[in-house]
Design a protein around this motif. Structure first.
Motif, mmCIF file in Angstrom:
data_model
loop_
_atom_site.group_PDB
_atom_site.id
_atom_site.type_symbol
_atom_site.label_atom_id
_atom_site.label_comp_id
_atom_site.label_asym_id
_atom_site.label_seq_id
_atom_site.Cartn_x
_atom_site.Cartn_y
_atom_site.Cartn_z
ATOM 1 N N VAL A 1 -3.556 -8.004 -9.840
ATOM 2 C CA VAL A 1 -3.577 -9.410 -9.450
ATOM 3 C C VAL A 1 -2.483 -9.618 -8.409
ATOM 4 N N PHE A 2 -2.905 -9.678 -7.160
ATOM 5 C CA PHE A 2 -1.962 -9.913 -6.063
ATOM 6 C C PHE A 2 -2.743 -10.513 -4.919
ATOM 7 N N ASN A 3 -2.351 -11.702 -4.501
ATOM 8 C CA ASN A 3 -3.016 -12.372 -3.390
ATOM 9 C C ASN A 3 -2.154 -12.262 -2.154
ATOM 10 N N THR A 4 -2.780 -11.906 -1.062
ATOM 11 C CA THR A 4 -2.052 -11.804 0.195
ATOM 12 C C THR A 4 -2.795 -12.567 1.281
ATOM 13 N N SER A 5 -2.036 -13.151 2.161
ATOM 14 C CA SER A 5 -2.631 -13.810 3.321
ATOM 15 C C SER A 5 -2.252 -13.048 4.579
ATOM 16 N N ASP A 6 -1.816 -11.826 4.393
ATOM 17 C CA ASP A 6 -1.388 -10.988 5.511
ATOM 18 C C ASP A 6 -2.605 -10.535 6.308
ATOM 19 N N ASN A 7 -2.677 -10.967 7.557
ATOM 20 C CA ASN A 7 -3.794 -10.598 8.424
ATOM 21 C C ASN A 7 -3.402 -9.530 9.438
ATOM 22 N N SER A 8 -2.229 -8.948 9.294
ATOM 23 C CA SER A 8 -1.785 -7.933 10.239
ATOM 24 C C SER A 8 -2.520 -6.623 9.980
ATOM 25 N N SER A 9 -2.304 -5.670 10.869
ATOM 26 C CA SER A 9 -2.934 -4.359 10.699
ATOM 27 C C SER A 9 -2.156 -3.496 9.714
ATOM 28 N N ASN A 10 -0.984 -3.969 9.293
ATOM 29 C CA ASN A 10 -0.173 -3.233 8.328
ATOM 30 C C ASN A 10 -0.887 -3.185 6.972
ATOM 31 N N ASN A 11 -0.863 -2.022 6.331
ATOM 32 C CA ASN A 11 -1.515 -1.861 5.038
ATOM 33 C C ASN A 11 -0.529 -1.188 4.075
ATOM 34 N N PRO A 12 0.388 -1.968 3.465
ATOM 35 C CA PRO A 12 1.392 -1.385 2.577
ATOM 36 C C PRO A 12 0.759 -0.561 1.455
ATOM 37 N N THR A 13 1.404 0.553 1.137
ATOM 38 C CA THR A 13 0.907 1.477 0.122
ATOM 39 C C THR A 13 2.018 1.783 -0.863
ATOM 40 N N VAL A 14 1.679 1.746 -2.159
ATOM 41 C CA VAL A 14 2.634 2.122 -3.200
ATOM 42 C C VAL A 14 2.062 3.332 -3.941
ATOM 43 N N GLU A 15 2.950 4.225 -4.380
ATOM 44 C CA GLU A 15 2.530 5.412 -5.131
ATOM 45 C C GLU A 15 3.300 5.478 -6.449
ATOM 46 N N TYR A 16 2.571 5.733 -7.523
ATOM 47 C CA TYR A 16 3.156 5.897 -8.854
ATOM 48 C C TYR A 16 2.717 7.213 -9.456
ATOM 49 N N VAL B 1 -8.460 14.127 -20.404
ATOM 50 C CA VAL B 1 -7.556 13.183 -19.747
ATOM 51 C C VAL B 1 -6.538 14.027 -18.984
ATOM 52 N N PRO B 2 -6.376 13.795 -17.688
ATOM 53 C CA PRO B 2 -5.391 14.585 -16.947
ATOM 54 C C PRO B 2 -3.981 14.360 -17.495
ATOM 55 N N ALA B 3 -3.146 15.388 -17.438
ATOM 56 C CA ALA B 3 -1.769 15.278 -17.939
ATOM 57 C C ALA B 3 -0.947 14.339 -17.083
ATOM 58 N N SER B 4 -1.250 14.279 -15.789
ATOM 59 C CA SER B 4 -0.542 13.352 -14.915
ATOM 60 C C SER B 4 -1.443 12.960 -13.753
ATOM 61 N N ILE B 5 -1.153 11.793 -13.230
ATOM 62 C CA ILE B 5 -1.907 11.245 -12.109
ATOM 63 C C ILE B 5 -0.898 10.698 -11.105
ATOM 64 N N VAL B 6 -1.110 10.979 -9.827
ATOM 65 C CA VAL B 6 -0.373 10.276 -8.778
ATOM 66 C C VAL B 6 -1.341 9.218 -8.276
ATOM 67 N N TYR B 7 -1.003 7.973 -8.553
ATOM 68 C CA TYR B 7 -1.878 6.850 -8.209
ATOM 69 C C TYR B 7 -1.393 6.201 -6.926
ATOM 70 N N VAL B 8 -2.257 6.150 -5.923
ATOM 71 C CA VAL B 8 -1.947 5.559 -4.623
ATOM 72 C C VAL B 8 -2.767 4.277 -4.496
ATOM 73 N N HIS B 9 -2.087 3.166 -4.204
ATOM 74 C CA HIS B 9 -2.769 1.879 -4.096
ATOM 75 C C HIS B 9 -2.390 1.237 -2.770
ATOM 76 N N ARG B 10 -3.384 1.023 -1.936
ATOM 77 C CA ARG B 10 -3.181 0.349 -0.641
ATOM 78 C C ARG B 10 -3.528 -1.123 -0.826
ATOM 79 N N MET B 11 -2.731 -1.979 -0.230
ATOM 80 C CA MET B 11 -2.914 -3.407 -0.417
ATOM 81 C C MET B 11 -4.300 -3.872 0.074
ATOM 82 N N LYS B 12 -4.760 -3.335 1.181
ATOM 83 C CA LYS B 12 -6.002 -3.812 1.787
ATOM 84 C C LYS B 12 -7.152 -2.835 1.566
ATOM 85 N N GLU B 13 -7.484 -2.587 0.321
ATOM 86 C CA GLU B 13 -8.652 -1.743 0.022
ATOM 87 C C GLU B 13 -9.407 -2.348 -1.118
#
Length: 82
Positions: free
Chosen positions: A8-23, A70-82
């Motif tokens: 749950v995250f709302n953004t009004s960012d219309n730029s070409s930037n696409n922030p990405t977080v990895e866990y 179930v995998p022992a570990s996952i690297v989860y990548v989440h891009r804001m604009k996908e």
């Protein structure tokens, strides 16, 4: 897909930037969390990073994959604009 639907995250960012977080998520054989969720790379948007971490927690336990494991570990990548 489960984590993305729980984010749950709302953004009004219309730029070409696409922030990405990895866990990194370490899991037990039943899909529950083993240890803490670890942020590997910040998106630079703290509120987005927090929303994704909460979505990971809400998505527990993780389902088995197609092989029935179930995998022992996952690297989860989440891009804001996908």
């Amino acid at each position: 897909a489960k984590v993305r639907s729980n984010t749950v995250f709302n953004t009004s960012d219309n730029s070409s930037n696409n922030p990405t977080v990895e866990y990194r998520i370490d899991l037990l054989p039943d899909g529950s969390l083993r240890g803490a969720i670890r942020k590997l790379k910040s998106s630079g948007v703290p509120a987005f990073d927090e929303a994704v971490e909460k979505a990971i927690e809400k998505s527990l336990p993780f389902p088995r994959d197609k092989s029935g494991e179930v995998p022992a570990s996952i690297v989860y990548v989440h891009r804001m604009k996908e």
